[in-house]
Scaffold this motif. Structure first.
Motif, PDB file in Angstrom:
ATOM      1  N   THR A 284     -88.506  -1.391 -76.708  1.00 19.46           N
ATOM      2  CA  THR A 284     -88.517  -2.558 -75.936  1.00 19.46           C
ATOM      3  C   THR A 284     -87.614  -3.844 -76.565  1.00 19.46           C
ATOM      4  O   THR A 284     -87.811  -4.029 -77.614  1.00 19.46           O
ATOM      5  N   GLU A 285     -86.757  -4.063 -75.912  1.00 15.04           N
ATOM      6  CA  GLU A 285     -85.904  -5.295 -76.361  1.00 15.04           C
ATOM      7  C   GLU A 285     -86.234  -6.505 -75.976  1.00 15.04           C
ATOM      8  O   GLU A 285     -86.771  -6.879 -74.875  1.00 15.04           O
ATOM      9  N   TYR A 286     -86.327  -7.654 -77.046  1.00 14.36           N
ATOM     10  CA  TYR A 286     -87.096  -8.753 -76.636  1.00 14.36           C
ATOM     11  C   TYR A 286     -85.829  -9.791 -77.096  1.00 14.36           C
ATOM     12  O   TYR A 286     -85.053  -9.863 -78.169  1.00 14.36           O
ATOM     13  N   ASP A 287     -85.935 -10.875 -76.674  1.00 19.31           N
ATOM     14  CA  ASP A 287     -85.287 -12.220 -76.767  1.00 19.31           C
ATOM     15  C   ASP A 287     -85.950 -13.003 -77.910  1.00 19.31           C
ATOM     16  O   ASP A 287     -87.015 -13.080 -77.833  1.00 19.31           O
ATOM     17  N   VAL A 288     -85.514 -13.322 -79.186  1.00 20.19           N
ATOM     18  CA  VAL A 288     -86.209 -13.775 -79.993  1.00 20.19           C
ATOM     19  C   VAL A 288     -85.334 -15.058 -80.584  1.00 20.19           C
ATOM     20  O   VAL A 288     -84.387 -15.125 -80.991  1.00 20.19           O
ATOM     21  N   GLU A 289     -86.264 -16.069 -80.929  1.00 25.06           N
ATOM     22  CA  GLU A 289     -85.624 -17.290 -81.418  1.00 25.06           C
ATOM     23  C   GLU A 289     -86.304 -17.312 -82.984  1.00 25.06           C
ATOM     24  O   GLU A 289     -87.577 -17.280 -83.339  1.00 25.06           O
ATOM     25  N   ASN A 290     -85.240 -17.347 -84.004  1.00 25.01           N
ATOM     26  CA  ASN A 290     -85.719 -17.223 -85.353  1.00 25.01           C
ATOM     27  C   ASN A 290     -85.392 -18.624 -86.173  1.00 25.01           C
ATOM     28  O   ASN A 290     -84.405 -19.276 -86.151  1.00 25.01           O
ATOM     29  N   ASN A 291     -86.260 -19.003 -86.939  1.00 25.69           N
ATOM     30  CA  ASN A 291     -86.115 -20.265 -87.738  1.00 25.69           C
ATOM     31  C   ASN A 291     -85.815 -19.503 -89.390  1.00 25.69           C
ATOM     32  O   ASN A 291     -86.481 -18.815 -89.835  1.00 25.69           O
ATOM     33  N   THR A 292     -84.675 -20.078 -89.634  1.00 25.04           N
ATOM     34  CA  THR A 292     -84.254 -19.633 -91.015  1.00 25.04           C
ATOM     35  C   THR A 292     -84.344 -20.945 -91.938  1.00 25.04           C
ATOM     36  O   THR A 292     -83.904 -21.860 -91.454  1.00 25.04           O
ATOM     37  N   TYR A 293     -85.082 -20.713 -93.287  1.00 22.91           N
ATOM     38  CA  TYR A 293     -85.303 -21.901 -93.810  1.00 22.91           C
ATOM     39  C   TYR A 293     -84.242 -21.716 -95.263  1.00 22.91           C
ATOM     40  O   TYR A 293     -84.310 -20.835 -95.693  1.00 22.91           O
ATOM     41  N   ILE A 294     -83.915 -22.878 -95.567  1.00 17.17           N
ATOM     42  CA  ILE A 294     -82.742 -23.056 -96.869  1.00 17.17           C
ATOM     43  C   ILE A 294     -83.598 -23.886 -97.705  1.00 17.17           C
ATOM     44  O   ILE A 294     -83.471 -25.173 -97.304  1.00 17.17           O
ATOM     45  N   VAL A 295     -83.869 -23.258 -98.949  1.00 15.41           N
ATOM     46  CA  VAL A 295     -84.720 -24.153 -99.806  1.00 15.41           C
ATOM     47  C   VAL A 295     -83.762 -24.308-101.006  1.00 15.41           C
ATOM     48  O   VAL A 295     -83.325 -23.293-101.577  1.00 15.41           O
ATOM     49  N   GLY A 296     -83.421 -25.350-101.529  1.00 12.05           N
ATOM     50  CA  GLY A 296     -82.778 -25.742-102.582  1.00 12.05           C
ATOM     51  C   GLY A 296     -82.452 -27.030-102.805  1.00 12.05           C
ATOM     52  O   GLY A 296     -82.877 -28.077-102.317  1.00 12.05           O
ATOM     53  N   ASP A 297     -81.444 -27.303-103.733  1.00 13.52           N
ATOM     54  CA  ASP A 297     -80.882 -28.702-104.002  1.00 13.52           C
ATOM     55  C   ASP A 297     -79.433 -28.574-103.919  1.00 13.52           C
ATOM     56  O   ASP A 297     -78.900 -27.763-102.842  1.00 13.52           O
ATOM     57  N   ASP A 298     -78.562 -29.499-104.381  1.00 14.03           N
ATOM     58  CA  ASP A 298     -77.276 -29.724-104.144  1.00 14.03           C
ATOM     59  C   ASP A 298     -76.472 -28.506-104.667  1.00 14.03           C
ATOM     60  O   ASP A 298     -75.255 -28.421-104.318  1.00 14.03           O
ATOM     61  N   ASP A 299     -76.935 -27.632-105.467  1.00 16.56           N
ATOM     62  CA  ASP A 299     -76.167 -26.721-106.352  1.00 16.56           C
ATOM     63  C   ASP A 299     -76.480 -25.216-105.883  1.00 16.56           C
ATOM     64  O   ASP A 299     -75.627 -24.441-105.581  1.00 16.56           O
ATOM     65  N   GLU A 300     -77.849 -24.966-105.608  1.00 14.04           N
ATOM     66  CA  GLU A 300     -78.316 -23.615-105.361  1.00 14.04           C
ATOM     67  C   GLU A 300     -79.549 -23.698-104.278  1.00 14.04           C
ATOM     68  O   GLU A 300     -80.019 -24.705-104.425  1.00 14.04           O
ATOM     69  N   VAL A 301     -79.546 -22.540-103.545  1.00 11.30           N
ATOM     70  CA  VAL A 301     -80.287 -22.284-102.466  1.00 11.30           C
ATOM     71  C   VAL A 301     -80.999 -20.996-102.451  1.00 11.30           C
ATOM     72  O   VAL A 301     -80.406 -20.185-103.013  1.00 11.30           O
ATOM     73  N   ILE A 302     -82.157 -20.880-101.914  1.00  4.75           N
ATOM     74  CA  ILE A 302     -82.797 -19.616-101.365  1.00  4.75           C
ATOM     75  C   ILE A 302     -82.811 -19.574-100.119  1.00  4.75           C
ATOM     76  O   ILE A 302     -83.267 -20.744 -99.530  1.00  4.75           O
ATOM     77  N   VAL A 303     -82.387 -18.452 -99.330  1.00  2.67           N
ATOM     78  CA  VAL A 303     -82.318 -18.458 -97.990  1.00  2.67           C
ATOM     79  C   VAL A 303     -83.717 -17.519 -97.423  1.00  2.67           C
ATOM     80  O   VAL A 303     -83.751 -16.244 -98.015  1.00  2.67           O
ATOM     81  N   ILE A 304     -84.512 -17.987 -96.536  1.00  2.98           N
ATOM     82  CA  ILE A 304     -85.535 -17.284 -95.965  1.00  2.98           C
ATOM     83  C   ILE A 304     -85.326 -17.092 -94.427  1.00  2.98           C
ATOM     84  O   ILE A 304     -85.122 -17.719 -93.701  1.00  2.98           O
ATOM     85  N   ASP A 305     -85.323 -15.535 -94.440  1.00  7.13           N
ATOM     86  CA  ASP A 305     -85.102 -14.946 -93.072  1.00  7.13           C
ATOM     87  C   ASP A 305     -83.993 -15.598 -92.314  1.00  7.13           C
ATOM     88  O   ASP A 305     -84.158 -16.358 -91.532  1.00  7.13           O
ATOM     89  N   PRO A 306     -82.833 -14.792 -92.840  1.00  7.39           N
ATOM     90  CA  PRO A 306     -81.612 -15.339 -92.280  1.00  7.39           C
ATOM     91  C   PRO A 306     -81.254 -15.001 -90.695  1.00  7.39           C
ATOM     92  O   PRO A 306     -80.332 -15.580 -90.181  1.00  7.39           O
ATOM     93  N   GLY A 307     -81.953 -14.006 -90.093  1.00  2.00           N
ATOM     94  CA  GLY A 307     -82.069 -14.431 -88.767  1.00  2.00           C
ATOM     95  C   GLY A 307     -80.715 -13.707 -88.170  1.00  2.00           C
ATOM     96  O   GLY A 307     -80.221 -12.744 -88.653  1.00  2.00           O
ATOM     97  N   PHE A 308     -80.140 -14.025 -86.899  1.00  2.00           N
ATOM     98  CA  PHE A 308     -79.169 -13.656 -86.300  1.00  2.00           C
ATOM     99  C   PHE A 308     -77.688 -14.503 -86.603  1.00  2.00           C
ATOM    100  O   PHE A 308     -76.812 -13.401 -86.443  1.00  2.00           O
ATOM    101  N   GLY A 309     -77.753 -15.419 -87.071  1.00  2.00           N
ATOM    102  CA  GLY A 309     -76.654 -16.236 -87.093  1.00  2.00           C
ATOM    103  C   GLY A 309     -76.141 -16.218 -88.625  1.00  2.00           C
ATOM    104  O   GLY A 309     -76.267 -17.750 -89.089  1.00  2.00           O
TER     105      GLY A 309
END
Length: 235
Positions: free
Chosen positions: A19-44
């Motif tokens: 079954t196909e669903y429309d989903v809105e996904n929250n991506t969180y970028i955690v870090g500072d001015d130099d380095e980050v970790i991306v949580i759940d990159p989603g569709f975009g």
């Protein structure tokens, strides 16, 4: 406090049990001015990478192995780098390995070039997440909590330094997390939510995989009432 959180919201379609669903996904970028970790990159991937900018991506963490969390994982990990040795590692809990293989196996079947199809079939996460594992970014630590139910390998992430619980699709505002109201193992998911929330400060922010943020206290007060959902499903 150098570490900060940025949010990118993307939309797309995901398939669950044919079954196909429309989903809105929250991506969180955690870090500072130099380095980050991306949580759940989603569709975009383009939207996420635009927000990341020139900062180095140290890891991509997928809180579960469903399609809407894997869809842009490789593109974000690559961040424009052609040499795979320079890609950021992608992390997933081992219990969701089957979901990973199902997703990339489906992409392989759609691929015309046999070498590319073979590469897709052989893909594995770079890091297997474990309960209690810790990632460090800036001056913050991200602790992995295994919270099965939504999927076997669902995880949530706690950071005391930035005062946040990233709950993925284990917990959404006002309800257990789900796609289109479908639950894989609701009883196990409710047990995971209860064990997760009970010891945490009630004013701790909860940033879910979909929808608006909430707090531990708000969801802890609702948790017991959700047992009726499991009873209804059993009937």
């Amino acid at each position: 406090m150098d570490a900060r959180i940025e949010t990118v919201v993307t939309t797309g379609k995901t398939t669950l049990d044919d079954t196909e669903y429309d989903v809105e996904n929250n991506t969180y970028i955690v870090g500072d001015d130099d380095e980050v970790i991306v949580i759940d990159p989603g569709f975009g991937s383009e939207d996420v990478l635009k927000q990341v900018g020139d900062r180095e991506i140290m890891a991509v963490i997928c809180t579960d192995g469903n399609e809407h969390h894997l869809a842009s994982a490789l593109e974000v990990a690559a961040a424009g780098e052609e040499d795979e040795e320079n890609w950021a590692p992608v992390a997933l809990h081992r219990a969701d390995r089957l979901l990973w293989r199902d997703y990339f196996g489906r992409l392989a079947r759609e691929e015309e070039d046999e070498d590319d199809a073979k590469a897709l079939r052989s893909l594995e996460p770079d890091i297997w997440l474990e309960d209690g594992g810790v990632f460090e970014i800036g001056d913050a630590q991200l602790e992995i909590m295994h919270t099965p139910g939504n999927t076997p390998g669902s995880v949530s992430i706690i950071s005391e330094q930035v005062g946040v619980l990233f709950s993925g699709d284990t917990l959404h505002r006002g309800r257990p997390g789900s796609i289109g109201g479908a639950y894989e193992d609701l009883r196990k998911q409710l047990n995971s939510i209860g064990a997760l929330l009970t010891p945490l400060p009630k004013d701790l922010r909860v940033l879910p995989g979909q929808g608006e943020e909430t707090t531990v206290g708000e969801e802890d007060a609702r948790w017991e009432s959700w047992g009726a959902l499991a009873t209804e499903r059993d009937e």
